[in-house]
Enzyme design. Structure first.
Site, PDB file in Angstrom:
ATOM      1  N   GLU A   1       1.158   7.344 -11.415  1.00 25.85           N
ATOM      2  CA  GLU A   1       0.647   5.971 -11.272  1.00 25.85           C
ATOM      3  C   GLU A   1      -0.468   5.628 -12.261  1.00 25.85           C
ATOM      4  O   GLU A   1      -1.482   5.050 -11.889  1.00 25.85           O
ATOM      5  CB  GLU A   1       0.151   5.759  -9.830  1.00 25.85           C
ATOM      6  CG  GLU A   1       1.273   5.909  -8.819  1.00 25.85           C
ATOM      7  CD  GLU A   1       0.831   5.627  -7.399  1.00 25.85           C
ATOM      8  OE1 GLU A   1       1.594   4.977  -6.674  1.00 25.85           O
ATOM      9  OE2 GLU A   1      -0.268   6.059  -7.043  1.00 25.85           O
ATOM     10  N   CYS A   2      -0.238   5.960 -13.536  1.00 31.72           N
ATOM     11  CA  CYS A   2      -1.258   5.663 -14.551  1.00 31.72           C
ATOM     12  C   CYS A   2      -0.995   4.281 -15.130  1.00 31.72           C
ATOM     13  O   CYS A   2      -0.727   4.101 -16.319  1.00 31.72           O
ATOM     14  CB  CYS A   2      -1.239   6.733 -15.638  1.00 31.72           C
ATOM     15  SG  CYS A   2      -1.638   8.354 -14.956  1.00 31.72           S
TER      16      CYS A   2
END
Ligand code: IFG
Length: 488
Positions: A300-301
């Protein structure tokens, strides 16, 4: 002690030989035979297996109220045969003797779990079990970052994982809200990131000192469970950036966050301060962790530019190997060319599937954690007060009725290292909350991870699960009495 029923003097087994979770690979019952534990029953073993023999004796004493101890010439005999395979065991139960052979002390220990599940009223059903795991990595994950759990609570959780032959506990130690493991060279990480009110909605505080973490690791190792520490990066880093503003892109302080948004934080990929920090943390965690794995997150960057994400991973992925560790990362890491032996943990259905399949095609191993089957923070049904539902509702049958080898095209049996059931703690506030979301779905995942595919069968599993319920009652485990199961 449950009442014994006898016919012609032979106590009736109130358990069948296959009444075990996970279901053993080969079960050959001899229904006319049972072994009865009496006050003179002893457990004998070889020196390398003394500790395991002690656990069996203690477990049988607790279950039967009889003074079962270890000693020579016992009617319960433990021995080792490396030819079986490290985690395999063979159990033979006759009227006069119980013979347990393990490929290693760990294999014996799994056989002990089987014996303890078979014991009922001081009686063991006769026959032979030959058992071995389908996958070597059978994990549970506990998120300590959103809500902190103490070393004692983690140890108690391990006690409830071991009966199902779970052999890894992944601890999610850092995230936007909190930093939960002391890093002596970076004290502000826990002074601030582990301080009061750092849990979601202000719960907490808490962090594991290096001594407490060492206690957990040792306790787990005594039960043949490997601890897998996760330091999530480059995303999910707000707590680290609050503690050390030089870790932000502009060097300016950021505010603490205890809401449950994700994807807003990122370590900058350019500055050397980022990599000095990462090296300090990975070296410290590797030194504190005897097991082979170190998880670097990677999920989830959403605020990390793709080129920066790749640049960061290319610098960081090789670091754990310098300290003798094998890297695990969430499946987004498959966006880059992975160094040898990196393990990809698949989690988000329909996202990065191709990346995971490509990594598998290039020889990387995959841990299967499909959120729509094994994310234990998903609600059981619409009425479940705790948990989330972004991956759908997961009842017990849904957690059971799938196969890791069928899940992703291109990821087949040989690519699979195993299965892990993550429990994220955004909505959890206590151990009871952990128990209600974990049990009874974790045993379902444990059977998927251990038993031969052909031996798995939902009608049989739900019966065996119903029979296990009273053990949770006796242990004070506040499990969810799912309406899918006819609980005893
Ligand atoms: N996804 C996030 C977790 C957690 C989870 C809750 C992963 C790898 C949603 N990342 O799962 O931090 O917020 O279900």
């Amino acid at each position: 002690m449950a009442k014994q029923f006898r016919v012609l003097g032979v106590p009736l087994p109130t358990k069948q030989l296959g009444d075990v979770i996970p279901v053993p690979a080969v079960v050959r019952p001899v229904t006319t035979t049972t072994f009865t534990i009496v006050s003179s029953t002893r457990v004998s073993t070889v020196p390398e297996a003394e500790a395991v023999a002690g656990r069996l004796a203690a477990g049988l004493s607790t279950a039967t109220g009889l003074p079962v101890t270890t000693g020579d010439g016992g009617s319960i005999r433990l021995s080792l045969d490396p030819g079986l395979g490290a985690e395999a065991y063979r159990l033979e139960i006759t009227a006069g003797a119980v013979t347990l052979t393990g490929g290693s002390p760990q294999g014996l220990f799994w056989g002990v779990q089987t014996i303890l599940q078979l014991e009922c009223g001081g009686v063991l059903p006769g026959g032979v079990i030959e058992d071995r795991p389908r996958f070597p990595y059978r994990g549970a994950m506990l998120d300590l970052a959103r809500h902190f759990f103490t070393a004692d609570e983690i140890k108690a959780h391990i006690d409830q994982l071991v009966p199902f032959k779970i052999n890894h506990l992944h601890l999610h130690l850092t995230d936007d809200q909190g930093w939960r493991l002391e890093i002596p060279g970076r004290p502000r990480l826990t002074e601030i990131g582990g301080g009061p009110g750092t849990g979601v909605d202000g719960a907490g505080p808490g962090f594991l000192t290096t001594a407490a973490y060492a206690e957990v690791v040792a306790y787990a190792a005594d039960r043949f469970v490997g601890i897998v520490p996760e330091i999530d990066m480059p995303g999910h880093v707000n707590a680290a950036q609050v503690a050390y503003p030089e870790l932000t892109a502009d060097g300016q302080p950021v505010a603490p966050r205890t809401d449950t948004a994700v994807g807003y934080s990122s370590l900058p990929a350019g500055p050397e301060t980022t990599y000095a920090f990462v090296e300090d943390v990975i070296r410290t965690v590797a030194d504190l962790t005897p097991g082979p794995y170190l998880h670097i997150g990677g999920d989830e960057c959403h605020s990390t530019p793709a080129a920066d994400y790749r640049a960061f991973l290319e610098r960081v992925l090789p670091i754990p190997a310098k300290y003798g560790k094998t890297v695990i990362g969430w499946h987004e890491i498959a966006a880059v060319d992975l160094p040898d032996h990196v393990v990809v943990q698949y989690w988000r259905p329909e996202a990065d599937d191709a990346g995971t399949a490509r990594a598998a095609a290039e020889g990387r191993r995959v841990i299967m954690s499909p959120a729509d089957r094994v994310y234990l923070d998903m609600k059981y049904d619409a009425d479940t007060p705790l948990g989330l539902d972004w991956a759908g509702l997961i009842g017990v049958e849904r957690a059971y009725d799938w196969d890791p080898a069928d899940r992703l095209p291109g990821v087949d049996e040989e690519s699979l290292l195993g299965v892990e059931a993550p429990l994220w703690s955004e909505t959890l506030r206590s151990v009871d909350d952990v128990h209600r979301m974990t049990f009874p779905r974790l045993p379902a995942v444990a059977e998927v991870a251990w038993s031969p595919r052909a031996a798995r069968d939902w009608p049989s599993f739900r019966e065996r699960l119903a029979a296990y319920g009273p053990r949770w009652d006796a242990a004070g485990v506040d499990y969810y009495r799912s309406p899918e199961i006819d609980w005893r």
